[in-house]
Design a protein around this motif. Structure first.
Motif, PDB file in Angstrom:
ATOM      1  N   PRO A  52       0.602  -1.115   0.105  1.00 35.57           N
ATOM      2  CA  PRO A  52       0.009  -0.212   0.052  1.00 35.57           C
ATOM      3  C   PRO A  52       0.891   1.138   0.100  1.00 35.57           C
ATOM      4  O   PRO A  52       0.510   2.313  -0.553  1.00 35.57           O
ATOM      5  CB  PRO A  52      -0.907  -0.006   1.239  1.00 35.57           C
ATOM      6  CG  PRO A  52      -0.982  -1.838   1.480  1.00 35.57           C
ATOM      7  CD  PRO A  52       0.386  -2.256   1.135  1.00 35.57           C
ATOM      8  N   LEU A 102      -6.143  -4.188  -1.747  1.00 34.34           N
ATOM      9  CA  LEU A 102      -6.985  -3.275  -0.908  1.00 34.34           C
ATOM     10  C   LEU A 102      -8.537  -3.135  -0.752  1.00 34.34           C
ATOM     11  O   LEU A 102      -9.042  -2.691  -0.262  1.00 34.34           O
ATOM     12  CB  LEU A 102      -6.667  -1.465  -1.377  1.00 34.34           C
ATOM     13  CG  LEU A 102      -5.230  -1.271  -1.201  1.00 34.34           C
ATOM     14  CD1 LEU A 102      -5.075   0.301  -1.897  1.00 34.34           C
ATOM     15  CD2 LEU A 102      -4.949  -0.914   0.290  1.00 34.34           C
ATOM     16  N   GLY A 103      -9.038  -4.662  -1.393  1.00 33.37           N
ATOM     17  CA  GLY A 103     -10.259  -4.703  -1.451  1.00 33.37           C
ATOM     18  C   GLY A 103     -11.153  -4.328  -2.244  1.00 33.37           C
ATOM     19  O   GLY A 103     -10.624  -3.653  -3.158  1.00 33.37           O
ATOM     20  N   PRO A 108     -13.912  -0.827   3.385  1.00 35.80           N
ATOM     21  CA  PRO A 108     -13.007  -0.114   4.406  1.00 35.80           C
ATOM     22  C   PRO A 108     -11.871   0.081   4.206  1.00 35.80           C
ATOM     23  O   PRO A 108     -11.216   1.212   4.491  1.00 35.80           O
ATOM     24  CB  PRO A 108     -13.354  -0.574   5.787  1.00 35.80           C
ATOM     25  CG  PRO A 108     -13.682  -2.336   5.290  1.00 35.80           C
ATOM     26  CD  PRO A 108     -14.647  -2.003   3.999  1.00 35.80           C
ATOM     27  N   GLU A 109     -11.139  -0.969   3.609  1.00 35.29           N
ATOM     28  CA  GLU A 109      -9.664  -0.918   3.353  1.00 35.29           C
ATOM     29  C   GLU A 109      -9.289   0.283   2.184  1.00 35.29           C
ATOM     30  O   GLU A 109      -8.504   1.012   2.387  1.00 35.29           O
ATOM     31  CB  GLU A 109      -9.160  -2.060   2.828  1.00 35.29           C
ATOM     32  CG  GLU A 109      -9.120  -3.233   4.226  1.00 35.29           C
ATOM     33  CD  GLU A 109      -8.360  -4.580   3.619  1.00 35.29           C
ATOM     34  OE1 GLU A 109      -7.100  -4.361   3.760  1.00 35.29           O
ATOM     35  OE2 GLU A 109      -8.787  -5.464   3.242  1.00 35.29           O
ATOM     36  N   ILE A 110     -10.080   0.094   1.141  1.00 38.05           N
ATOM     37  CA  ILE A 110      -9.742   1.255   0.087  1.00 38.05           C
ATOM     38  C   ILE A 110      -9.953   2.512   0.390  1.00 38.05           C
ATOM     39  O   ILE A 110      -9.376   3.503   0.255  1.00 38.05           O
ATOM     40  CB  ILE A 110     -10.353   0.586  -1.198  1.00 38.05           C
ATOM     41  CG1 ILE A 110      -9.889   1.748  -2.436  1.00 38.05           C
ATOM     42  CG2 ILE A 110     -11.851   0.711  -1.000  1.00 38.05           C
ATOM     43  CD1 ILE A 110      -8.293   1.699  -2.791  1.00 38.05           C
ATOM     44  N   THR A 111     -11.125   2.665   1.272  1.00 39.81           N
ATOM     45  CA  THR A 111     -11.695   4.029   1.625  1.00 39.81           C
ATOM     46  C   THR A 111     -10.629   4.657   2.549  1.00 39.81           C
ATOM     47  O   THR A 111     -10.273   5.750   2.268  1.00 39.81           O
ATOM     48  CB  THR A 111     -12.928   3.803   2.502  1.00 39.81           C
ATOM     49  OG1 THR A 111     -14.009   3.297   1.556  1.00 39.81           O
ATOM     50  CG2 THR A 111     -13.465   5.064   3.034  1.00 39.81           C
ATOM     51  N   ALA A 112     -10.000   3.636   3.633  1.00 42.24           N
ATOM     52  CA  ALA A 112      -9.075   4.431   4.577  1.00 42.24           C
ATOM     53  C   ALA A 112      -7.936   4.692   3.612  1.00 42.24           C
ATOM     54  O   ALA A 112      -7.309   5.840   4.041  1.00 42.24           O
ATOM     55  CB  ALA A 112      -8.849   3.330   5.719  1.00 42.24           C
ATOM     56  N   TRP A 113      -7.371   3.862   2.822  1.00 40.44           N
ATOM     57  CA  TRP A 113      -6.282   3.963   1.827  1.00 40.44           C
ATOM     58  C   TRP A 113      -6.162   5.473   1.258  1.00 40.44           C
ATOM     59  O   TRP A 113      -5.512   6.298   1.106  1.00 40.44           O
ATOM     60  CB  TRP A 113      -5.930   3.220   1.104  1.00 40.44           C
ATOM     61  CG  TRP A 113      -4.861   2.961   0.332  1.00 40.44           C
ATOM     62  CD1 TRP A 113      -3.475   2.786   0.592  1.00 40.44           C
ATOM     63  CD2 TRP A 113      -4.484   3.371  -1.074  1.00 40.44           C
ATOM     64  NE1 TRP A 113      -2.452   2.952  -0.452  1.00 40.44           N
ATOM     65  CE2 TRP A 113      -3.211   3.319  -1.333  1.00 40.44           C
ATOM     66  CE3 TRP A 113      -5.346   3.747  -2.056  1.00 40.44           C
ATOM     67  CZ2 TRP A 113      -2.848   3.655  -2.717  1.00 40.44           C
ATOM     68  CZ3 TRP A 113      -5.073   4.200  -3.187  1.00 40.44           C
ATOM     69  CH2 TRP A 113      -3.674   4.034  -3.747  1.00 40.44           C
ATOM     70  N   ASN A 116      -6.083   8.245   3.345  1.00 38.36           N
ATOM     71  CA  ASN A 116      -4.658   8.815   3.961  1.00 38.36           C
ATOM     72  C   ASN A 116      -3.929   9.361   2.417  1.00 38.36           C
ATOM     73  O   ASN A 116      -3.064  10.105   2.825  1.00 38.36           O
ATOM     74  CB  ASN A 116      -3.865   7.302   4.099  1.00 38.36           C
ATOM     75  CG  ASN A 116      -2.365   7.377   4.359  1.00 38.36           C
ATOM     76  OD1 ASN A 116      -1.496   7.399   3.377  1.00 38.36           O
ATOM     77  ND2 ASN A 116      -2.198   7.842   5.715  1.00 38.36           N
TER      78      ASN A 116
END
Length: 294
Positions: A52, A102-103, A108-113, A116
């Motif tokens: 990531p 990232l899913g 949730p993973e791509i949204t958080a990434w 960031n």
């Protein structure tokens, strides 16, 4: 993560006569860090999983590159944020495996990434005002052939040229600035680029600037000819060491902090692993393969 560039087509070929070898700052850094890592990446050409952090750097670089295609008035923080998801989606189209990292889209993973990534872009605007900058060149492929017939090459994120002709070399880093103990290692890449520019343009860059977006810091350095001659000696010494390792097939690991993020621990003797047999290859050979952006 690195992306190929159309500029790769203009790279001078390594023919074993006029050009004996090629070296970029990243591959030189690999060898200085760990000769076995250099071997895995340039001779064995072993694949490495996406991370990531590396992909974030690729996407951020793309957004900042494209931002300067816009009229100055449109180079806003909001516009950069809007460019983020299209840059990511274009990268996934190029490398579909990234979507697995990232899913699912909207998860949730791509949204958080992505959040960031937006934070990183926000920090950029705290360091520079792109509305007041007009870079002379971006994602520029540079190369210079030394008298030793070693080709130095790489990609420079940005070159700014002042009205008086002075040159500033700029490189974006999506991570944090290094401590003073590791500044010299970070500046090696920039001095490498400065050496190439000096060799090709006859001008020593007035400023080398590393923009660290992870913690919003800028590292600046003013080089001189003595600096760049020392860099040339260092690069040629690294190349001679690489040639010796080739001749003796002695690619030793160098255990250290970098092992914690190395993708090849399972086959590293320092960790109880066994490297694969060295592949057969023709001679001469361009160990680096196609040159890629740093």
């Amino acid at each position: 993560m690195e992306q190929e560039s159309p500029a790769v087509r203009v790279s001078t070929p390594v023919d074993g006569v006029s050009v004996l070898g090629a070296l970029s700052p990243s591959r030189a850094g690999d060898f200085m860090s760990c000769p076995l890592l250099y071997r895995f990446r340039t001779i064995d050409k072993l694949p490495e999983p996406f991370s990531p952090e590396a992909v974030r750097g690729t996407v951020i670089h793309k957004v900042l590159e494209d931002l300067f295609d816009l009229p100055a008035a449109d180079r806003t923080q909001e516009q950069a944020a809007d460019m983020l998801e299209p840059a990511w989606e274009a990268l996934v189209e190029q490398e579909p495996m990234l979507s697995e990292m990232l899913g699912a889209k909207g998860g949730p993973e791509i949204t958080a990434w992505l959040a960031n990534c937006r934070s990183v872009l926000t920090r950029y605007f705290s360091l520079e005002d792109p509305q007041r900058l007009e870079p002379a060149e971006r994602e520029l492929y540079v190369e210079a052939l030394l008298d030793s017939k070693l080709l130095l090459r790489g990609f420079v994120d940005r070159i700014d040229v002042a009205p008086d002709g002075s040159i500033r070399v700029v490189d974006y880093k999506s991570g944090n600035a290094p401590s003073e103990m590791f500044e010299a290692k970070a500046l090696f890449q920039m001095k490498f680029y400065a050496l190439v520019i000096w060799k090709t343009r006859g001008i020593v860059p007035a400023m080398l600037q590393l923009v660290y977006l992870g913690n919003a810091q800028i590292l600046r350095y003013v080089p001189d000819e003595r600096d760049l001659l020392a860099t040339q000696r260092k690069v040629e010494a690294v190349w001679h060491a690489i040639r010796l390792a080739e001749e003796t097939s002695d690619w030793r690991p160098n255990p250290g902090r970098q092992c914690s993020w190395c993708a090849h621990q399972a086959i590293c003797p320092a960790w109880g692993g066994t490297p694969p047999p060295l592949p057969e290859r023709p001679d001469p050979v361009d160990l680096e393969g196609p040159d890629l952006p740093e």
